[in-house]
Every structure is written in C-alpha cells, then in structure tokens.
Design a protein around this motif. Structure first.
Motif, PDB file in Angstrom:
ATOM      1  N   THR A  83     -14.537 -25.087   3.088  1.00 44.56           N
ATOM      2  CA  THR A  83     -14.300 -23.831   3.808  1.00 44.56           C
ATOM      3  C   THR A  83     -15.232 -23.773   5.007  1.00 44.56           C
ATOM      4  O   THR A  83     -16.404 -24.144   4.913  1.00 44.56           O
ATOM      5  N   TYR A  84     -14.694 -23.261   6.140  1.00 47.45           N
ATOM      6  CA  TYR A  84     -15.433 -23.270   7.399  1.00 47.45           C
ATOM      7  C   TYR A  84     -15.062 -22.025   8.197  1.00 47.45           C
ATOM      8  O   TYR A  84     -13.876 -21.671   8.308  1.00 47.45           O
ATOM      9  N   ASP A  85     -16.089 -21.368   8.775  1.00 44.82           N
ATOM     10  CA  ASP A  85     -15.865 -20.110   9.483  1.00 44.82           C
ATOM     11  C   ASP A  85     -15.582 -20.282  10.970  1.00 44.82           C
ATOM     12  O   ASP A  85     -15.530 -19.306  11.719  1.00 44.82           O
ATOM     13  N   SER A  90     -23.335 -23.936   9.913  1.00 52.20           N
ATOM     14  CA  SER A  90     -24.458 -23.259   9.273  1.00 52.20           C
ATOM     15  C   SER A  90     -24.295 -23.368   7.764  1.00 52.20           C
ATOM     16  O   SER A  90     -23.220 -23.721   7.255  1.00 52.20           O
ATOM     17  N   SER A  91     -25.357 -23.046   7.021  1.00 54.52           N
ATOM     18  CA  SER A  91     -25.312 -23.139   5.569  1.00 54.52           C
ATOM     19  C   SER A  91     -24.413 -22.082   4.943  1.00 54.52           C
ATOM     20  O   SER A  91     -23.954 -22.242   3.813  1.00 54.52           O
ATOM     21  N   SER A  92     -24.124 -21.027   5.674  1.00 50.93           N
ATOM     22  CA  SER A  92     -23.205 -20.012   5.158  1.00 50.93           C
ATOM     23  C   SER A  92     -21.785 -20.233   5.645  1.00 50.93           C
ATOM     24  O   SER A  92     -20.822 -19.780   5.005  1.00 50.93           O
ATOM     25  N   GLY A  93     -21.626 -20.940   6.754  1.00 47.68           N
ATOM     26  CA  GLY A  93     -20.310 -21.079   7.345  1.00 47.68           C
ATOM     27  C   GLY A  93     -19.572 -22.356   7.025  1.00 47.68           C
ATOM     28  O   GLY A  93     -18.345 -22.420   7.185  1.00 47.68           O
ATOM     29  N   VAL A  95     -19.092 -24.955   3.905  1.00 45.39           N
ATOM     30  CA  VAL A  95     -19.369 -25.144   2.475  1.00 45.39           C
ATOM     31  C   VAL A  95     -18.299 -26.047   1.886  1.00 45.39           C
ATOM     32  O   VAL A  95     -17.111 -25.921   2.224  1.00 45.39           O
ATOM     33  N   GLN A 108     -21.923 -27.739  -5.269  1.00 44.87           N
ATOM     34  CA  GLN A 108     -21.538 -27.150  -3.989  1.00 44.87           C
ATOM     35  C   GLN A 108     -22.501 -27.594  -2.900  1.00 44.87           C
ATOM     36  O   GLN A 108     -23.717 -27.432  -3.029  1.00 44.87           O
ATOM     37  N   ARG A 110     -23.771 -27.226   1.022  1.00 48.00           N
ATOM     38  CA  ARG A 110     -23.826 -26.339   2.174  1.00 48.00           C
ATOM     39  C   ARG A 110     -24.478 -27.080   3.332  1.00 48.00           C
ATOM     40  O   ARG A 110     -25.541 -27.688   3.160  1.00 48.00           O
TER      41      ARG A 110
END
Length: 832
Positions: A83-85, A90-93, A95, A108, A110
């Motif tokens: 998944t990518y924003d 970034s570590s949140s965007g 994964v 998982q 990141r």
C-alpha cells in the motif's frame, strides 16, 4: 582486449507489464515476492544496469493486481500486499505486508525502518568490505533474508553500467535528495528462494578455475626467486600439494633508491630478487602452480617504472617533466593502458591473475564511481581472455560482488577471537550471494605463537571456500607446517593433503553453485528456517550438498586435551563423523569433543563424497587418475562428479579451442544396497572408453559387508575388499573403462554400525590428565555389563568432576540411541 572488457551482457530494462508507475514513483514487480521501488522528484527513473541489478527483465511477469485512486495505490501478489499513499516515500505511506505465518506478530515492512540491523533480531546479516585489523567480530552489512521474512537492498547511490562497455554515475539527489532506488525481498522464510531471486537480478556466481580450490601459499616476505622455488620443492618433498603461488608486494621495487614513492605501488620486477621473471614463472608453472602478484594500484605509474614510457605513449601522455601517470579509473584511456600495457607485459612473463589490494576507499574523480568496483569488474572481464575461466583476488565492494571471485577478506589479527568469528562471517556472506571468501588462514599479524590456534585455523581453512596460508612480514609467523612442533606439523600436513583430495567434491560443488544458485557454504537456517538451534549455531554450516561442519574455535581443555564445540544435528536421520566414524542421532544439540587430529565434519545418511584416491595428490588440483568415494548408507543418495577436460593432467588445449565437460553420475539405492557408478557422460558426445580408472568405495561405519556378497556387474573388473580401516570397509574396483557402469551390490537395506564404545572411551580416558581414581570411576560407568543407558548416565552424573571430563564420555554414550540394544547395555545381558 578492450572489446573483451566491454562484453558484459545485461537486461536492465524491466518488462513494461511488470511496472506500475506515477509521475514521481515507480514500482516493478520482479517476482511475486520481489519489488523494486523508486521515487524520483524530477520524474526521471533509472533503467541502466547497476552494480547490484544487471537483470530486471526476468522473463515471465508474475501475476499481480493493482487498485488505485487519487489517494493511494495497492499492489497485491500471492506473497505480499503493498500500500502506498502516492506521496514521498515514508514509513507511514509505503507499507508492505508479507503473507504467511512467519512470526507470531505478522510480518510488515515499512519504508525507512531499517531492518538491516545486525546484532539485532531481524536481519541475519551479509558480509563486510574487509577484516583489516579486526580482532574478533566486526559489523556486517545486511543480507537479503531475515527472521521477519523480508529485507531490502538500497541501490540508490550505486555505480551504473552504460550499456556500451563503460560505467556511469547516478543522477544527483540519491537518498538525502529523496531520489530512491530500492529492492524489497519479501520471501518470508523461504530463504533459498530469496537467494535464487537475488542471483536472477544480480547475475550468477561464475565457475572458478579448478586449481583455485587447492592450497595457496602466500607470505608477505622479500623472497628471492631461488628461495621461493626451493620452498615449493620443499613442500613437494614434505608431500604437501599446492596449486597457487602468491607473491606479495616485494616482487617489485619497494625500498630501492630509484623508487620515488612510498613503495606500495609498483610494476617493475625487482631484478635483484627476480633476475629472470619469465623463467621464474615458467619454473612455477612446471611445478603445476598458478602465479598471482599483489597489486596496490593507487599511486599510478611513476617515471622510475620500466613500463612508464610505453604506457605514456599509449596514452599520448607528456613525459618531458617525468610527471607520474596518476591512477584514474574514470578515464577509459587510462584503463585501457592499465590492462593492455601495464598488466599485459607482466602477464606475458607468466602472471596468471592478480591480487588487487585496493585500500583507499570509495572515492574517485567522478562521484559514485568506486575504484574497487572498477578494478574488480574490468580485471575479471580482462582475465577471461584466451578461453580461460576468469578469476581475480580482491576485496568485497557490495551487493553484486559475487560476480567477481575470489574475495580477499584482509589482514586479520592472529587470535582465537578472530578464528571464532570467521566461520560465521563466511556463512552469512552467502546471505548476500557472496560465496568465495579467502581468509588469511592462521591470521595475518600480531597475536602470539600458538601452535594449537594455527592448527585449528588451518583445519577450518580446509573446510572453507578457499584455502590460503598467509602471514605478515615477521620472522616468526610464516605458516609452513614444519615451523610448528611435530605434533602440530603432522596434523597440518594431513589436512592440507585432504584439501587436495577433496577437490573433486569441491569442483562439483563449484559448478553447482554457478548453475543451481547453491553457494558452497550455507548457514543451517537456509534449510531449517524455523529452528532456533539453526539460528543460534552461527558458526556451523553446510559445506556443499553432502557435508556439515562444526568448527572448533576455542583452545582444548588442559586435562582432556580435547577441543569442544556445541553443535546442532538437524532432524535428518543419522549422521557420521567422516574422520572418527562415530554415528549420531539427528534432531538434537550436543557438545562435541575432539582430539587435535580430528575435526567435526558430518555426512548424513545417503551422502556420497568423491575424493582423489591418491593419498598425496599432485600439485595443481588436476582431474584425478583414480577416485575414492565415501558412502554413508541408510537412505537413498546421488551425486554427480563434474570434470572439465582443461583440468586433465595431460591436457594440451590452448585458448579458444573446444573443451569437454564430463559428468560421472553416482547413485545409491538403500533398499537394494546397490551403488551405481558411471558411465561417464560428456557434453560433446560419447565418452572415450580408453581411459581407465580405479575406484575405491569406502562404506563409512558399515563393516558388515562380506566380499562374497559384493558384486560388480556389466563387465569384468578386478575387485577386492580392505578391512584395515577403522569404522567401515573399502571395496576396490580396478581398470574401469569410462564408458562402462559399475554396479556394486552389498546386500539389501544395509545399516550403519552400532559402535561398541568401550574401547574408544577407555582410550579417551587414558589420555586424560587427572587422578587415577577419577579415571576408574568414569570408566566403570561404561565397562560394567548389564546397565542401561539411564543407569550409566546417572552414575556419570554422580562422579563429582569437571564437566569437561564427563562430557566426552556422555557424547559417546548418548551419540547413537541404538546403543541401548547392545547386549552389555541390557539388564539381563541379552541382545534385543
């Protein structure tokens, strides 16, 4: 020869069907568990081959699904879910969830969370650029497998190949400027699959020359030609075979008045030491030895070198001021002169390959161009001329370095701590595909005189990828076996001979490494990824398909005289120590105790290990005249011996002519008790029937074979049996034509011997340096009839002595669970 150095096939552009991209991001689904992830602020992505990734078109495109909207992107394969924003990574965007039951808490990844933390709990580690000055452990770079099921390679700043035989650097902005180029290996616990994917992208390990698998002699010392040749002859008289003659830097001028530099770099033979260089090299070649010279290239070519004017003419370089021709690997003209003039003249003297001793870091005149990579890559390609199998001897440059064997690990300190780290260091290197490390066996410098340390280190060297003795410029540290006390000298000679006897096995494993992506040395957890004991026993490793080694890396106990190592025997039936013949149950961890004459090397049931039948093989590691096989009964087994006609003792083939690769298939069928050998298979047609060989087949720890029960069928041949060896028997078959199959039948479903441990225990206790009453108490636990294993164990535990005295007895008592069925181990004295 510049054309040869430009021949480097790559497939760097991925299949467009594998690519998912946006304005500033690009993902390439290389396999269902390997993703390339890129971020480029300027929207320009990299399609040139890198030092790591030379093949991004892997043929078929794996099945995957994509889901995308304005806010994000998902890529789903059978093994991962990304998944990518759509923002800067970034570590949140960014994964990735790795599918499967890998850990109790899932798996998982990141972006930006460093899983390549060695000494931690996640990545198993890869290797390091050098062991220079290391005394014990050093920090390792990451490998591509780990406990959590994923690992990454950051390829953002690596050197590139331009596709036209030269190199290039990255566009600016790597890492800190947010230009990112990385690879995520998400294979879970399928470690071997991850390694195969690594080789698919980065290129396979090449087959190294057969002679490189023999013993190398090296010493930092100012030899004279006659002195060096006399030393080689002394090795021959002492019946110690060699295959490579190494000359450290003193082959060239170093301290003489003509030298205007520090003396490390040099390209002119020191004629005071080597008045006839070509004759010297010819003399080494007549002794079946290959020649390599040490090269510190950093200072370039100065006016005092004999080759200075010729190299300058090639480069159109002005010599009026006698300015040095500086080392500049970013200048193609310099590099052409570097190989075609500077090195070629020395190679015409008889130099076979080069020891590239680069120690000056990663910097050059063009950012991103690492001189070590330049030297390794182009030296290796250049060494392939005249149809040779190429080889260099140099340092590790990073992921992708496996394409340029052999690795020089650097100048370690001579200490037990250094020895204790080297087996782990060598095994974890396979986690980044690097399979051919060569260490300074015995340690390079400092330390103290310790004959036991030198012997155990040499034994490890025999069971390491490359066996190279080396030492620093010291009166006291040279590694000739006769420089040690007699006890140690004879053991060293025995193991050095065994190294050359193993070359048929090693060369076959060498070809297997190149064709099947199976490095010679492999950590235990490759085959047993969920076993904690496999992960904890970091020094233990598989050595090819048939052997497992548990190195002894600590001093022996003063009272017992035995070295100790804790080992794990995987749950794969029974194992046999090929040197002692002791049989062990698998599926447990135990302490092993060995005399200095012994080394813990195990073969499991069904193993077949081919050896040169000669007790003292010739120099050079040629294909043997006759073979010996170690066979371990108990399970089906198979092996294929690989030979190359260029390695025949009588081979006269010169560069560029056709050569022949041969295979000798060997199969063992347990239920039938049948061993089949041959016939020889050739890749150029039917094998020649004229060459005949003798075969010795040693059934280790299987002594219940009678000559009348053994049969050789399909043709008439001489057959005899030898029971003089302890722990088994040998069947000898003579005059076997290459085009015939040998069939040996020894009876249905034969089993490994149940060894009576009384005499081995008595002999071992006899050597203990302890009180006689303690010897009596220990031996009474074994010699008395009618006691069960449990009763004997209880008695041993009740003997109040150092564990090091009881432990060796326990090892033999508990080695083979079938021992409890021997008559004197049963309460009524009967046999079950």
């Amino acid at each position: 020869m510049a054309e040869l150095r430009s021949h480097f096939p790559t497939r760097p552009v991925a299949n467009p069907k594998a690519v998912v991209s946006g304005e500033k991001y690009r993902f390439t689904v290389l396999t269902d568990a390997l993703i390339r992830y890129e971020y480029a602020p300027d929207g320009i992505f990299e399609d040139r081959a890198s030092t790591f990734a030379i093949n991004r078109d892997l043929g078929s495109v794996p099945d995957f699904e994509t889901y995308e909207d304005e806010s994000g992107l998902e890529i789903i394969t059978e093994r991962l879910h990304l998944t990518y924003d759509k923002q800067p990574f970034s570590s949140s965007g960014l994964v990735v969830d790795v599918k499967g039951k890998i850990t109790n808490w899932g798996s998982q990844w990141r972006f930006g969370i460093d899983e390549n933390v060695w000494e931690g709990v996640e990545n198993f580690g890869g290797t390091a650029r050098t062991l220079d000055g290391v005394d014990g452990r050093c920090k390792l770079e990451g490998g591509i497998i780990g406990r959590v099921g994923y690992a990454t390679i950051d390829d953002s700043v690596s050197m590139l190949f331009d596709g036209n035989g030269w190199v290039g650097s990255r566009r600016p902005g790597g890492i800190q400027g947010k230009r990112i180029d990385g690879y995520l290996f998400a294979y879970g616990l399928r470690y071997k699959e991850a390694i195969k994917a690594f080789y698919a992208v980065s290129g396979k390990q090449p087959v190294i020359p057969r002679w490189a698998l023999g013993n190398w002699w090296s010493r930092y010392y100012e030899y004279r030609a006659g002195e060096y040749l006399s030393l080689m002859d002394l090795f021959q008289r002492e019946k110690v075979p060699l295959s490579v003659a190494v000359l450290d830097m003193d082959w060239h001028y170093v301290h003489e008045d003509r030298v205007t530099t520090a003396g490390w770099t040099g390209y002119t033979w020191n004629k005071q030491l080597f008045p006839d260089p070509k004759g010297f090299c010819e003399a080494l070649h007549k002794r079946r030895l290959k020649v390599t010279l040490n090269d510190h290239p950093a200072d370039g070519v100065h006016a005092f070198e004999d080759v200075y004017e010729r190299m300058a003419k090639f480069m159109d370089f002005d010599t009026s001021q006698k300015k040095p021709i500086l080392f500049n690997p970013t200048d193609k003209t310099f590099f052409d002169a570097f190989f075609d003039v500077l090195h070629r003249e020395l190679e015409e003297d008889g130099v076979d390959f080069w020891w590239i001793d680069w120690q000056q870091g990663t910097f050059s005149r063009i950012p991103g161009i690492d001189p070590l990579w330049m030297l390794n890559h182009f030296h290796f390609l250049d060494n392939a001329r005249d149809g040779k199998r190429p080889i260099i001897f140099s340092r590790y440059g990073g992921p992708g370095s496996h394409r340029y064997p052999v690795g020089f690990s650097g100048d370690t300190r001579a200490s037990w701590a250094s020895l204790d780290f080297q087996p782990e260091f060598t095994a974890t290197a396979s986690n980044i595909g690097y399979g051919w490390w060569s260490h300074d066996i015995g340690g390079h410098m400092l330390g103290a005189k310790d004959d036991e340390l030198s012997t155990r280190w040499l034994q490890y060297g025999v069971f390491s990828p490359i066996m190279r003795l080396h030492s620093t410029l010291s009166e006291w540290q040279s590694k000739e076996p006769w420089n040690y006390r007699n006890e140690f000298e004879e053991i060293m000679k025995k193991f050095l001979r065994f190294r050359h006897r193993m070359i048929p096995y090693l060369y076959s494993m060498n070809v297997r490494a190149a064709t099947e992506d199976e490095p010679l040395v492999q950590p235990l957890y490759w085959q047993h990824p969920r076993a904690q004991d496999a992960q904890h026993n970091k020094n233990q490793y598989f050595f090819g398909s048939e052997l497992m080694v548990a190195p002894i890396t600590k001093p022996r106990h003063l009272q017992t005289g035995l070295g100790t190592v804790k080992a794990w025997l995987p749950p794969n039936g029974r194992y046999v120590d090929i040197f002692t013949g002791t049989v062990y149950d698998g599926g447990r961890i135990l302490n092993l105790y060995r005399q200095l004459t012994e080394y813990p090397v195990f073969a499991s049931e069904g193993s077949i290990i081919p050896l040169d039948a000669a007790e003292v093989p010739v120099n050079g590691g040629t294909n043997p005249k006759d073979y010996e096989l170690f066979v371990v009964v108990g399970k089906d087994g198979k092996f294929s011996i690989v030979e190359d006609s260029r390695d025949d003792p009588e081979d006269k083939i010169t560069g560029g002519q056709a050569y022949e690769q041969r295979q000798i298939p060997i199969t063992w069928t347990q239920a039938e008790g049948c061993l089949r050998i041959g016939p020889v298979k050739s890749d150029v047609g039917a094998a020649d029937a004229k060459p005949k060989r003798d075969w010795k087949v040693k059934f280790i720890s299987c002594s219940g074979i009678e000559l009348e029960n053994a049969a050789v069928v399909d043709f008439d041949a001489g057959i005899s049996m030898d029971r003089s060896m302890a722990g088994g028997c040998t069947i000898n078959i003579t005059d076997v034509p290459s085009d015939k199959e040998v069939v040996i039948e020894i009876g249905k479903n034969p089993q490994l011997d149940i060894l009576d441990i009384k005499e081995p225990v008595r002999s071992m206790i006899n050597g203990f340096q302890c009180r006689f009453d303690i010897k009596d108490k220990l031996f009474e636990c074994i010699k008395e009839d009618g006691l069960s294993i449990a009763a004997r164990s209880s008695r041993l535990l009740a003997v109040e002595v150092d564990e090091k005295l009881v432990g060796p007895v326990f090892e033999l008592l508990l080695a083979d669970s079938r021992l409890q069925h021997m008559s004197h181990f049963l309460p009524d004295g009967s046999l079950q």
